[in-house]
Motif scaffolding. Structure first.
Motif, PDB file in Angstrom:
ATOM      1  N   ILE A 179     -36.246  20.289  18.309  1.00 31.58           N
ATOM      2  CA  ILE A 179     -37.342  20.420  19.280  1.00 31.58           C
ATOM      3  C   ILE A 179     -37.592  21.891  19.569  1.00 31.58           C
ATOM      4  CG2 ILE A 179     -38.094  19.866  21.632  1.00 31.58           C
ATOM      5  CD1 ILE A 179     -37.966  17.450  19.718  1.00 31.58           C
ATOM      6  N   ARG A 180     -38.876  22.294  19.582  1.00 31.26           N
ATOM      7  CA  ARG A 180     -39.220  23.707  19.737  1.00 31.26           C
ATOM      8  C   ARG A 180     -39.805  24.062  21.104  1.00 31.26           C
ATOM      9  NH1 ARG A 180     -43.246  25.098  16.871  1.00 31.26           N
ATOM     10  NH2 ARG A 180     -43.914  23.123  15.951  1.00 31.26           N
ATOM     11  N   ARG A 181     -40.255  23.074  21.884  1.00 28.98           N
ATOM     12  CA  ARG A 181     -40.778  23.333  23.223  1.00 28.98           C
ATOM     13  C   ARG A 181     -40.484  22.131  24.109  1.00 28.98           C
ATOM     14  NH1 ARG A 181     -45.883  24.464  20.616  1.00 28.98           N
ATOM     15  NH2 ARG A 181     -46.085  26.699  20.113  1.00 28.98           N
ATOM     16  N   ILE A 182     -40.215  22.415  25.390  1.00 30.35           N
ATOM     17  CA  ILE A 182     -39.965  21.349  26.355  1.00 30.35           C
ATOM     18  C   ILE A 182     -40.676  21.683  27.664  1.00 30.35           C
ATOM     19  CG2 ILE A 182     -38.195  20.289  27.841  1.00 30.35           C
ATOM     20  CD1 ILE A 182     -36.258  20.459  25.501  1.00 30.35           C
ATOM     21  N   SER A 183     -41.338  20.684  28.231  1.00 27.96           N
ATOM     22  CA  SER A 183     -41.838  20.789  29.604  1.00 27.96           C
ATOM     23  C   SER A 183     -41.059  19.788  30.453  1.00 27.96           C
ATOM     24  CB  SER A 183     -43.343  20.514  29.682  1.00 27.96           C
ATOM     25  OG  SER A 183     -43.634  19.158  29.396  1.00 27.96           O
ATOM     26  N   VAL A 184     -40.828  20.142  31.705  1.00 30.14           N
ATOM     27  CA  VAL A 184     -40.041  19.307  32.602  1.00 30.14           C
ATOM     28  C   VAL A 184     -40.802  19.127  33.906  1.00 30.14           C
ATOM     29  CG1 VAL A 184     -37.899  19.092  33.912  1.00 30.14           C
ATOM     30  CG2 VAL A 184     -37.857  20.107  31.626  1.00 30.14           C
ATOM     31  N   TRP A 239     -38.362  26.365  27.282  1.00 28.47           N
ATOM     32  CA  TRP A 239     -38.773  25.294  28.181  1.00 28.47           C
ATOM     33  C   TRP A 239     -39.379  25.896  29.437  1.00 28.47           C
ATOM     34  CZ3 TRP A 239     -36.572  23.812  33.073  1.00 28.47           C
ATOM     35  CH2 TRP A 239     -35.564  24.682  33.516  1.00 28.47           C
ATOM     36  N   ALA A 240     -40.130  25.101  30.143  1.00 28.47           N
ATOM     37  CA  ALA A 240     -40.725  25.515  31.413  1.00 28.47           C
ATOM     38  C   ALA A 240     -40.830  24.295  32.312  1.00 28.47           C
ATOM     39  CB  ALA A 240     -42.096  26.140  31.201  1.00 28.47           C
ATOM     40  N   GLN A 241     -40.881  24.552  33.610  1.00 26.47           N
ATOM     41  CA  GLN A 241     -40.848  23.472  34.595  1.00 26.47           C
ATOM     42  C   GLN A 241     -42.131  23.401  35.397  1.00 26.47           C
ATOM     43  OE1 GLN A 241     -37.491  23.581  37.245  1.00 26.47           O
ATOM     44  NE2 GLN A 241     -37.626  21.384  37.589  1.00 26.47           N
ATOM     45  N   LEU A 242     -42.583  22.176  35.629  1.00 23.66           N
ATOM     46  CA  LEU A 242     -43.723  21.893  36.494  1.00 23.66           C
ATOM     47  C   LEU A 242     -43.190  21.555  37.881  1.00 23.66           C
ATOM     48  CD1 LEU A 242     -45.231  19.451  33.927  1.00 23.66           C
ATOM     49  CD2 LEU A 242     -46.299  21.624  34.484  1.00 23.66           C
ATOM     50  N   LEU A 300     -47.979  23.914  28.347  1.00 25.21           N
ATOM     51  CA  LEU A 300     -46.585  24.259  28.095  1.00 25.21           C
ATOM     52  C   LEU A 300     -46.082  23.661  26.784  1.00 25.21           C
ATOM     53  CD1 LEU A 300     -45.028  23.784  31.665  1.00 25.21           C
ATOM     54  CD2 LEU A 300     -46.226  25.758  30.704  1.00 25.21           C
ATOM     55  N   LEU A 301     -46.598  22.482  26.434  1.00 21.48           N
ATOM     56  CA  LEU A 301     -46.148  21.786  25.228  1.00 21.48           C
ATOM     57  C   LEU A 301     -46.790  22.319  23.950  1.00 21.48           C
ATOM     58  CD1 LEU A 301     -46.242  18.183  26.698  1.00 21.48           C
ATOM     59  CD2 LEU A 301     -44.170  19.375  25.932  1.00 21.48           C
ATOM     60  N   THR A 302     -47.902  23.015  24.081  1.00 21.78           N
ATOM     61  CA  THR A 302     -48.653  23.425  22.896  1.00 21.78           C
ATOM     62  C   THR A 302     -48.762  24.938  22.733  1.00 21.78           C
ATOM     63  OG1 THR A 302     -50.755  23.258  24.121  1.00 21.78           O
ATOM     64  CG2 THR A 302     -50.025  21.310  22.882  1.00 21.78           C
TER      65      THR A 302
END
Length: 271
Positions: free
Chosen positions: A94-99, A119-122, A167-169
């Motif tokens: 996995i190359r990107r994660i949003s939380v 990764w980044a958080q909402l 964040l995902l793209t």
């Protein structure tokens, strides 16, 4: 790219699925019951749950990015298997994660901070959908009763989703937390008025005493610990929830959706 969306049938997750499909991305949606999920035809609906590591291993296989929620969708309990989920994500490439975070940090966030995946958080300050708590009272009496009188910059779930899609793209969001609000901070009286406008009828707001607020919260079936938490929140709200942030517009290039728009979209719930 292929993007896995957990919580895909929730108020935010479904918007994420729809917006990714509109962009032409390949979407895999995690759901406990694919047959009842009613997802778009082009979405790969897979059976699974965040607490079931074997289902998550299979769901992440071949994906480039993942949107995580930090609670178990079946029971709403905070995730306890964050390190295992992150280990599976690393193994899957996995190359990107949003939380999408909650009130309390789960085991997922510290595991991601220790991992190598960007990764980044909402961090929404308050969901507009929280106003659905008022629906039975408004439908029955055309009034809203609360102790809290302070303004809240509530955010539309579709705007939370729009930031998640960014964040995902896109790159350059690693390690960031994005506080999300709507474009205006409204008091309960102002929100009640917006709902009234959507209904074409007057909806009034009445301020409660502390004891009346306790009884109102108990009426929803909350336990005493949560009742006291709700009372304290009504009297001493976090300042950040009252301040409009420009995050949605800055990241998406689009103005945030208003509470009036949300009220029109959900007017049937208040009739």
């Amino acid at each position: 790219m292929t993007i896995l969306v957990t919580g895909a049938t929730g108020s935010v997750g479904r918007h994420i699925v729809d917006q990714l499909v509109e962009r032409g991305e390949r979407v895999r949606a995690l759901t406990r019951d694919p047959a009842r999920a009613r997802l778009p035809r082009d979405v790969d609906a897979v059976r699974g749950d965040l607490t079931d590591l074997e289902s998550m291993r299979s769901a992440m296989e071949g994906c480039d990015a993942v949107h995580f929620i930090t609670f178990d969708g079946a029971f709403g309990t905070t995730l306890q298997n964050g390190p295992e989920l992150v280990e599976l994500a690393e193994a899957a490439g996995i190359r990107r994660i949003s939380v999408l975070g909650g009130w309390d940090e789960s085991t997922l966030e510290p595991a991601l901070r220790a991992a190598s995946i960007p990764w980044a958080q909402l961090a929404p300050v308050e969901f507009m959908t929280n106003a659905l708590e008022w629906a039975p009272e408004i439908a029955g009496t055309r009034r809203v009763r609360t102790l809290a009188a302070w303004p809240s910059a509530m955010v539309h779930p579709a705007d939370i989703a729009a930031v998640a899609v960014v964040l995902l793209t896109e790159d350059d969001h690693d390690g960031r937390t994005y506080y999300l609000t709507g474009p205006e901070a409204l008091t309960p009286a102002e929100r009640a008025s917006r709902i009234g406008d959507a209904l074409g009828e007057e909806v009034t707001w009445v301020q409660l005493s502390e004891e009346e607020e306790r009884e109102r919260l108990r009426g929803y079936g909350y336990d005493e610990e949560y009742v006291e938490f709700g009372l304290e929140l009504a009297k001493n709200p976090p300042e950040i929830g009252q301040v409009v942030q420009d995050t949605v517009t800055r990241l998406t290039g689009q103005p945030g959706r208003t509470f009036a728009q949300w009220a029109r979209e959900n007017a049937a719930a208040f009739r």
